[in-house]
Design a protein around this motif. Structure first.
Motif, PDB file in Angstrom:
ATOM      1  N   GLY A   1       1.200  -1.148  -0.213  1.00  0.00           N
ATOM      2  CA  GLY A   1       0.009  -0.154  -0.084  1.00  0.00           C
ATOM      3  C   GLY A   1       1.028   1.180   0.032  1.00  0.00           C
ATOM      4  N   VAL A   2       1.031   1.740   1.198  1.00  0.00           N
ATOM      5  CA  VAL A   2       2.056   2.885   1.097  1.00  0.00           C
ATOM      6  C   VAL A   2       3.343   2.564   1.012  1.00  0.00           C
ATOM      7  CG1 VAL A   2       2.380   2.969   3.661  1.00  0.00           C
ATOM      8  CG2 VAL A   2       2.244   5.148   2.454  1.00  0.00           C
TER       9      VAL A   2
ATOM     10  N   ASP B   1       3.640  -8.947  -0.802  1.00  0.00           N
ATOM     11  CA  ASP B   1       2.191  -8.595  -0.260  1.00  0.00           C
ATOM     12  C   ASP B   1       1.486  -9.780  -0.387  1.00  0.00           C
ATOM     13  OD1 ASP B   1       0.753  -5.786  -0.487  1.00  0.00           O
ATOM     14  OD2 ASP B   1      -0.368  -7.604  -0.350  1.00  0.00           O
ATOM     15  N   LEU B   2       0.620  -9.743   0.840  1.00  0.00           N
ATOM     16  CA  LEU B   2      -0.364 -11.087   0.767  1.00  0.00           C
ATOM     17  C   LEU B   2      -1.316 -11.158  -0.245  1.00  0.00           C
ATOM     18  CD1 LEU B   2      -1.213 -10.617   4.708  1.00  0.00           C
ATOM     19  CD2 LEU B   2       0.530 -12.193   3.724  1.00  0.00           C
TER      20      LEU B   2
ATOM     21  N   LYS C   1      -2.167  -7.409  -5.618  1.00  0.00           N
ATOM     22  CA  LYS C   1      -1.128  -6.427  -5.534  1.00  0.00           C
ATOM     23  C   LYS C   1       0.088  -6.937  -6.231  1.00  0.00           C
ATOM     24  CE  LYS C   1      -2.449  -2.798  -3.153  1.00  0.00           C
ATOM     25  NZ  LYS C   1      -2.642  -2.647  -1.977  1.00  0.00           N
TER      26      LYS C   1
ATOM     27  N   ASP D   1      -0.759  -2.739  10.934  1.00  0.00           N
ATOM     28  CA  ASP D   1      -0.135  -2.494  12.158  1.00  0.00           C
ATOM     29  C   ASP D   1       0.002  -3.511  13.167  1.00  0.00           C
ATOM     30  OD1 ASP D   1      -0.802  -0.006  11.181  1.00  0.00           O
ATOM     31  OD2 ASP D   1      -2.293   0.769  12.856  1.00  0.00           O
TER      32      ASP D   1
ATOM     33  N   TYR E   1       0.948  -6.547  12.423  1.00  0.00           N
ATOM     34  CA  TYR E   1       2.193  -7.313  12.014  1.00  0.00           C
ATOM     35  C   TYR E   1       3.552  -6.758  12.052  1.00  0.00           C
ATOM     36  CZ  TYR E   1      -1.092 -10.120   9.217  1.00  0.00           C
ATOM     37  OH  TYR E   1      -2.102 -11.093   9.225  1.00  0.00           O
ATOM     38  N   HIS E   2       3.441  -5.668  12.799  1.00  0.00           N
ATOM     39  CA  HIS E   2       4.824  -4.563  12.587  1.00  0.00           C
ATOM     40  C   HIS E   2       5.570  -5.194  13.738  1.00  0.00           C
ATOM     41  CE1 HIS E   2       3.024  -0.660  10.765  1.00  0.00           C
ATOM     42  NE2 HIS E   2       2.846  -1.538  10.087  1.00  0.00           N
TER      43      HIS E   2
ATOM     44  N   GLN F   1       7.345  -8.731  12.887  1.00  0.00           N
ATOM     45  CA  GLN F   1       8.211  -8.535  11.715  1.00  0.00           C
ATOM     46  C   GLN F   1       9.464  -7.742  11.974  1.00  0.00           C
ATOM     47  OE1 GLN F   1       5.430  -7.086   8.224  1.00  0.00           O
ATOM     48  NE2 GLN F   1       4.871  -9.191   8.089  1.00  0.00           N
TER      49      GLN F   1
ATOM     50  N   GLU G   1       6.759   1.611   8.946  1.00  0.00           N
ATOM     51  CA  GLU G   1       5.562   2.635   8.931  1.00  0.00           C
ATOM     52  C   GLU G   1       5.064   2.755  10.350  1.00  0.00           C
ATOM     53  OE1 GLU G   1       4.240   4.584   7.339  1.00  0.00           O
ATOM     54  OE2 GLU G   1       4.989   4.328   5.406  1.00  0.00           O
ATOM     55  N   LYS G   2       4.404   4.024  10.569  1.00  0.00           N
ATOM     56  CA  LYS G   2       3.872   4.298  11.721  1.00  0.00           C
ATOM     57  C   LYS G   2       2.503   3.312  12.024  1.00  0.00           C
ATOM     58  CE  LYS G   2       0.646   6.367   9.780  1.00  0.00           C
ATOM     59  NZ  LYS G   2      -0.788   5.694   9.945  1.00  0.00           N
TER      60      LYS G   2
ATOM     61  N   ASN H   1       8.155   6.060   9.602  1.00  0.00           N
ATOM     62  CA  ASN H   1       7.700   7.255   8.734  1.00  0.00           C
ATOM     63  C   ASN H   1       6.960   8.174   9.084  1.00  0.00           C
ATOM     64  OD1 ASN H   1       7.915   8.012   6.161  1.00  0.00           O
ATOM     65  ND2 ASN H   1       6.546   6.593   5.180  1.00  0.00           N
TER      66      ASN H   1
ATOM     67  N   TRP I   1      -9.105  -2.573   6.685  1.00  0.00           N
ATOM     68  CA  TRP I   1      -8.483  -3.464   7.633  1.00  0.00           C
ATOM     69  C   TRP I   1      -8.661  -2.918   9.117  1.00  0.00           C
ATOM     70  CZ3 TRP I   1      -4.125  -1.572   9.871  1.00  0.00           C
ATOM     71  CH2 TRP I   1      -3.477  -0.511   9.032  1.00  0.00           C
ATOM     72  N   ARG I   2      -8.376  -1.574   9.118  1.00  0.00           N
ATOM     73  CA  ARG I   2      -8.126  -1.106  10.493  1.00  0.00           C
ATOM     74  C   ARG I   2      -9.058  -1.436  11.554  1.00  0.00           C
ATOM     75  NH1 ARG I   2      -6.057   1.862   6.579  1.00  0.00           N
ATOM     76  NH2 ARG I   2      -3.886   3.084   6.816  1.00  0.00           N
TER      77      ARG I   2
END
Ligand SMILES: NC(=O)c1ccc[n+]([C@@H]2O[C@H](COP(=O)([O-])OP(=O)(O)OC[C@H]3O[C@@H](n4cnc5c(N)ncnc54)[C@H](O)[C@@H]3O)[C@@H](O)[C@H]2O)c1
Length: 338
Positions: free
Chosen positions: A12-13, A34-35, A39, A74, A76-77, A80, A94-95, A122, A165-166
């Motif tokens: 995405g971003v 990407d899952l 994409k 978020d 998964y951050h 990972q 990413e934030k 970021n 997803w959020r």
């Protein structure tokens, strides 16, 4: 120059990180993950020479890759980041960095034991030309002593939390997802720590679609006496905008939709200076050049990881305060003897 090899997780971003890596002659993106099959199909057309995978392990465990962009959802951050650090990789995440304080503390302790690795996040508003201009006004004493700051993260894209997803995660915080940008700006602009917060929230805008607060307002107490206000407003019926006002003893800055305003006088007849520096005027990969440069040249590079943890620490306190409807002291995640 040493050629670093980067991999990006989440397109995405994260796809915008590509341009950041490619802008540095010392770095090359060699793998994307990407899952989503869709994409990956798009990526195959756009980047025929880059390796593609739907398995993050193919990036996180690849010894050839030195730098990983974590731009997944978020939740998964944290795993990972941990896997990347354990496999000797620098991390641009990413934030938000992660979703829970204990996760942040774990990442912090791992980083402390790996001083050879860099991590940054970021927090991209630091690259906004208008806010850079404001920072210079402050540094040059044009605002005098700052006594009040306020910033609103007006999201203006309610569907992202009600239908994307959020809203499906076990936990989502608009403070971590959006407010962090403003918190980081306020810490960076003032150079002061926020030591105590209160906060209230609601989810009237997204009622029935989103179970967490979509609106949080927090009062901030800084160590040197500055007071501040943060509002994270996902439901606002107005376009995406970062409202920001900084009040000093000699001047006031107000960010507006058309331009920023710098007031030097209380006299209504004196026009403020209009600041037309670009806003937001920044590419989402803009911090990555500095990040890579920091790795290669051992310079400070992009936002140092301590400052990422500082912003997260304030966010954790605000989320806690909103939950408890009480004031909360900020427990900074930092070296104990600091
Ligand atoms: N810095 C900023 O200004 C900014 C702006 C937007 C989003 N973000 C952050 O970026 C992250 C992604 O958000 P987005 O808006 O790009 O979402 P998005 O839905 O547009 O894209 C995310 C992509 O990542 C993929 N993905 C998710 N988890 C994955 C995993 N474990 N492994 C591989 N692929 C995975 C998804 O399939 C999707 O294609 C979030 O953490 C978000 O907070 C930051």
């Amino acid at each position: 120059m040493k050629q670093l090899k980067a991999g990006i997780i989440g397109l995405g971003v994260g796809e915008q990180h590509m341009a950041g890596y490619q802008s540095h002659p010392g770095c090359q993106v060699i793998a994307l993950c990407d899952l989503s099959e869709e994409k990956l199909k798009e990526a195959r057309k756009k980047y025929p020479r880059i390796r593609l995978t739907d398995n993050p392990d193919d990036i996180l465990n690849d010894p050839e890759i030195n730098v990983v962009s974590v731009a997944s959802y978020d939740n998964y951050h944290y795993p990972q980041i941990i896997q990347a650090i354990k496999n000797n990789k620098h991390v641009f995440v990413e934030k938000p960095l992660c979703l829970y304080e204990e996760e942040a503390r774990h990442i912090y302790s791992l980083l402390r034991s790996r001083v050879d690795l860099k991590l940054s996040s970021n927090l991209i508003l630091r690259k906004c030309p208008r806010f850079i201009y404001l920072k210079k006004l402050i540094e040059n004493g044009k605002l005098g002593g700052i006594f009040y700051v306020e910033g609103d993260y007006n999201y203006g894209r309610l569907n992202k939390i009600t239908h994307g997803w959020r809203g499906k995660l076990d936990f989502y915080s608009v403070v971590y997802g959006g407010g962090i940008h403003i918190i980081d700006l306020l810490l960076w602009l003032t150079g002061q720590k926020i030591i105590e917060v209160t906060a209230y929230g609601n989810n009237i805008s997204s009622s029935g679609f989103f179970k967490y607060n979509d609106m949080v307002v927090s009062i901030l107490r800084f160590e040197n006496g500055i007071v501040g206000k943060l509002a994270v407003n996902m439901g606002c019926v107005s376009p995406h905008f970062h409202s920001l006002s900084v009040y000093g003893t000699k001047g006031t800055f107000v960010n507006g939709l058309e331009c920023g305003l710098y007031f030097e006088s209380r006299d209504a007849d004196r026009q403020p200076e209009k600041i037309y520096e670009d806003y937001p005027g920044v590419h989402k990969g803009a911090l990555i050049y500095d990040f890579i440069d920091g790795i290669i040249n051992k310079s400070t590079g992009a936002i140092p990881y301590q400052e990422v943890f500082d912003a997260m620490s304030v966010c954790f306190a605000i989320e806690k305060a909103a939950g408890e409807k009480n004031k909360v002291k900020v427990e900074y995640i930092q070296e104990v003897n600091k």
